[in-house]
Design an enzyme around this catalytic site. Structure first.
Site, PDB file in Angstrom:
ATOM      1  CB  SER A 181      32.981 104.806  76.948  1.00 29.41           C
ATOM      2  OG  SER A 181      34.326 104.899  77.340  1.00 29.41           O
ATOM      3  CG  ASP A 219      37.215 108.120  76.093  1.00 28.30           C
ATOM      4  OD1 ASP A 219      37.259 109.205  76.711  1.00 28.30           O
ATOM      5  OD2 ASP A 219      36.729 107.076  76.576  1.00 28.30           O
ATOM      6  CG  ASP A 244      33.483 108.730  78.754  1.00 30.56           C
ATOM      7  OD1 ASP A 244      34.390 108.250  78.057  1.00 30.56           O
ATOM      8  OD2 ASP A 244      33.201 108.282  79.882  1.00 30.56           O
TER       9      ASP A 244
END
Length: 263
Positions: A108, A242, A244
């Site tokens: 992430s 971000d 992902d």
């Protein structure tokens, strides 16, 4: 991992909404394999048979994804691998495939040394007590067994086309897009060609070292490059993602951040 496959996961891995750790410190491929086997066993006991799996652009993600798939199939779950891309692309694929479960291998918005897993079951979040249960299944080796099949499906172009369908009667914008070298890079680069207006993509190459800046657009210092590009090219708006692609940062035409509540 023991002969039975049981594996006690590091206690810091099992978070409220996901599983996440530091690669080769608290998170190893054997953990990914055990997580796959445990999640697959939970799916199987709930009557599930299939799962969709994707991964982000981190250097450790391909190996983690491979181990995860091995665990899922050992539990008897058939897996469709959708490859590298943003987390929302996996959700799209899982919906289109009517998968019983989905797992995204991703760190992430965290540093390059981190990685982890976001899980869903039949389109619903898998969190809290579900994640703790997964840890218990892994630690006990309380697994189902089977021989799941493995297939691949490239959904990137279909996913981008689905996104573009929502841009109807849109005023042509001058926009800058910053995927931050994260997993949304390819999708964003394809999407802008389908939109009206003038679009510039910066840091669109997927690179798990994140050379331009840290992949968290909710922290203002990570938006400095985007703000400068928007102002210098006299654009209307800038978007940042971000690692992902499921966190969004926005700046206006004067380079001012629009925070989540304003959006």
């Amino acid at each position: 991992m023991s002969a039975s496959g049981a594996r006690a996961l590091h206690p810091t891995l099992l978070r409220e909404y996901d599983i996440r750790g530091i690669v080769d410190e608290t998170l190893f491929p054997d953990d990914a394999r055990a997580i796959g086997r445990a999640f697959g066993s939970i799916l199987a006991r709930d009557g599930g048979h299939t799962a969709a799996v994707g991964y982000d652009g981190r250097l450790s993600s391909p190996a983690m994804e491979q181990a995860l798939v091995e665990g899922l199939t050992a539990a008897g779950i058939s897996v469709t691998r959708v490859g590298r891309g943003p987390t929302p692309m996996l959700y799209y694929a899982a919906h289109e495939l009517a998968a019983d479960g989905e797992v995204m291998v991703t760190g992430s918005h965290n540093p390059p040394s981190h990685n982890g897993f976001k899980l869903s079951r039949k389109g619903k979040s898998f969190f809290g007590a579900d994640i703790q249960r997964l840890g218990e299944v892994a630690a006990k080796g309380d697994f189902t067994s089977g021989i799941g099949m493995v297939g691949r499906r490239d959904v990137l172009d279909d996913y981008v086309a689905r996104l573009a369908r929502d841009f109807r009667d849109m005023r042509p914008l001058r926009a800058v897009w910053d995927p931050g070298n994260g997993a949304a890079g390819e999708a964003v680069s394809k999407l802008v060609h389908l939109l009206p207006g003038r679009h510039t993509v910066i840091n669109g190459t997927i690179d798990g070292t994140f050379p331009a800046h840290h992949p968290d657009p909710t922290v203002e210092k990570n938006l400095e490059q985007l703000k400068a590009e928007v102002v210098n090219t006299q654009c209307d708006v800038g978007f940042a993602f971000d690692g992902d692609g499921d966190r969004l940062g926005v700046v206006d035409g004067r380079g001012r951040v629009l925070w989540g509540d304003q959006i």
